[in-house]
Design an enzyme around this catalytic site. Sequence first.
Site, PDB file in Angstrom:
ATOM      1  N   PHE A  65      58.387 -14.131  68.175  1.00 22.25           N
ATOM      2  CA  PHE A  65      58.416 -13.978  66.713  1.00 22.25           C
ATOM      3  C   PHE A  65      58.955 -12.596  66.344  1.00 22.25           C
ATOM      4  CE2 PHE A  65      55.797 -13.535  62.679  1.00 22.25           C
ATOM      5  CZ  PHE A  65      56.407 -14.575  61.982  1.00 22.25           C
ATOM      6  N   SER A 133      55.833 -15.180  74.096  1.00 18.81           N
ATOM      7  CA  SER A 133      55.020 -15.368  72.899  1.00 18.81           C
ATOM      8  C   SER A 133      55.345 -16.693  72.207  1.00 18.81           C
ATOM      9  CB  SER A 133      55.182 -14.156  71.983  1.00 18.81           C
ATOM     10  OG  SER A 133      54.181 -14.200  71.003  1.00 18.81           O
ATOM     11  N   MET A 134      55.845 -16.689  70.951  1.00 13.74           N
ATOM     12  CA  MET A 134      56.220 -17.966  70.338  1.00 13.74           C
ATOM     13  C   MET A 134      57.341 -18.635  71.136  1.00 13.74           C
ATOM     14  SD  MET A 134      56.024 -17.801  66.235  1.00 13.74           S
ATOM     15  CE  MET A 134      54.611 -17.106  65.360  1.00 13.74           C
ATOM     16  N   TRP A 158      52.177 -18.010  72.796  1.00 10.86           N
ATOM     17  CA  TRP A 158      51.435 -18.193  71.539  1.00 10.86           C
ATOM     18  C   TRP A 158      51.779 -19.566  71.005  1.00 10.86           C
ATOM     19  CZ3 TRP A 158      52.032 -19.508  66.493  1.00 10.86           C
ATOM     20  CH2 TRP A 158      51.080 -19.058  65.562  1.00 10.86           C
ATOM     21  N   ASP A 179      45.905  -8.672  75.876  1.00  9.19           N
ATOM     22  CA  ASP A 179      46.677  -9.247  74.761  1.00  9.19           C
ATOM     23  C   ASP A 179      45.759  -9.498  73.571  1.00  9.19           C
ATOM     24  OD1 ASP A 179      48.331 -10.749  73.067  1.00  9.19           O
ATOM     25  OD2 ASP A 179      49.276 -11.823  74.734  1.00  9.19           O
ATOM     26  N   HIS A 211      50.343  -7.862  75.107  1.00  8.05           N
ATOM     27  CA  HIS A 211      51.227  -8.937  74.624  1.00  8.05           C
ATOM     28  C   HIS A 211      52.687  -8.616  74.910  1.00  8.05           C
ATOM     29  CE1 HIS A 211      52.283 -12.405  72.261  1.00  8.05           C
ATOM     30  NE2 HIS A 211      53.057 -11.686  71.459  1.00  8.05           N
TER      31      HIS A 211
HETATM   32  O1  9J3 Z   1      55.911 -14.484  69.190  1.00  8.25           O
HETATM   33  C1  9J3 Z   1      54.891 -13.790  69.037  1.00  8.25           C
HETATM   34  O2  9J3 Z   1      54.803 -12.579  69.312  1.00  8.25           O
HETATM   35  C2  9J3 Z   1      53.750 -14.528  68.396  1.00  8.25           C
HETATM   36  C3  9J3 Z   1      52.643 -13.677  67.960  1.00  8.25           C
HETATM   37  C4  9J3 Z   1      52.539 -13.588  66.474  1.00  8.25           C
HETATM   38  O3  9J3 Z   1      52.974 -12.642  65.885  1.00  8.25           O
HETATM   39  O4  9J3 Z   1      51.924 -14.616  65.847  1.00  8.25           O
HETATM   40  C5  9J3 Z   1      51.472 -14.369  64.526  1.00  8.25           C
HETATM   41  C6  9J3 Z   1      51.844 -15.485  63.635  1.00  8.25           C
END
Ligand code: 9J3
Length: 264
Positions: A65, A133-134, A158, A179, A211
């Site tokens: 993200f 993450s995402m 995530w 994280d 993270h």
């Molecule tokens: O891709 C990410 O770092 C997901 C973590 C995030 O900011 O989720 C909050 C909606």
Amino acid sequence: HAADNPYERGPAPTTSSIEAARGPYAVSQTSVSSLLVTGFGGGTIYYPTTTGDGTFGAVAISPGFTAYESSISWLGPRLASQGFVVFTIDTLTTLDQPDSRGRQLLAALDYLTQRSSVRGRVDSSRLGVMGHSMGGGGSLEAAKSRPALQAAIPLTPWNTDKTWPELRTPTLVIGADGDTIAPVATHSEPFYSSLPSGLDRAYLELNGATHFTPNSSNTTIAKYSISWLKRFIDNDTRYEQFLCPLPRPSATIEEYRGNCPHTG
Ligand code: 9J3
Ligand code: ZN
């Protein structure tokens, strides 16, 4: 032995060779403009320069993200130099959610195998996905919708979907003990635990990590990612020694879970 496994590439691995900053293959790279592709945001393809070793398996990698390809670009040459074609991508927008990132990883693999300038170097039956993450959540989404994928490696993933019993793709989930954005208790651990118990699966929890640990060069991430991709994309059992018996806790490994021996 290559006579036994047509997909095996490169010399017999050692702990030093999978921990090294670069593997045995010289790497070239080519930029893919977002203006010339559909379904994802362009990126960079890293590939072994040689045309003398046949085709290679391939992996597409999504950032997280608000992040760009640059946040995961260290994995390009690191993995490609071990004998993979690696496509680090940008997403259509930096705010795209995991389901969209999953579709974009698949669009990137389709571009790589069907349209890219290096398509002749890629074995379209030996593909994998990774992401941060995402983007890691997206790699789970991609494997769920395309079970022919041979390996998935979500990095501090995530996702709002906590359960992945649909997966048929060997999956290595990499979490970080510190994280606070995708805490392992509510992301990586349930993602791993919900995978089918009969699937080749593993959970690596990095020690002293956050993270954002997957956003810079990291030997523990690299050595187990290389081993997982080699073992399941290339069917290369020479790498089983680094995965089984399960790695023990260490200065960089908080915890490691998985099935052994692998069955796939
Ligand atoms: O891709 C990410 O770092 C997901 C973590 C995030 O900011 O989720 C909050 C909606
Ligand atoms: Zn689910």
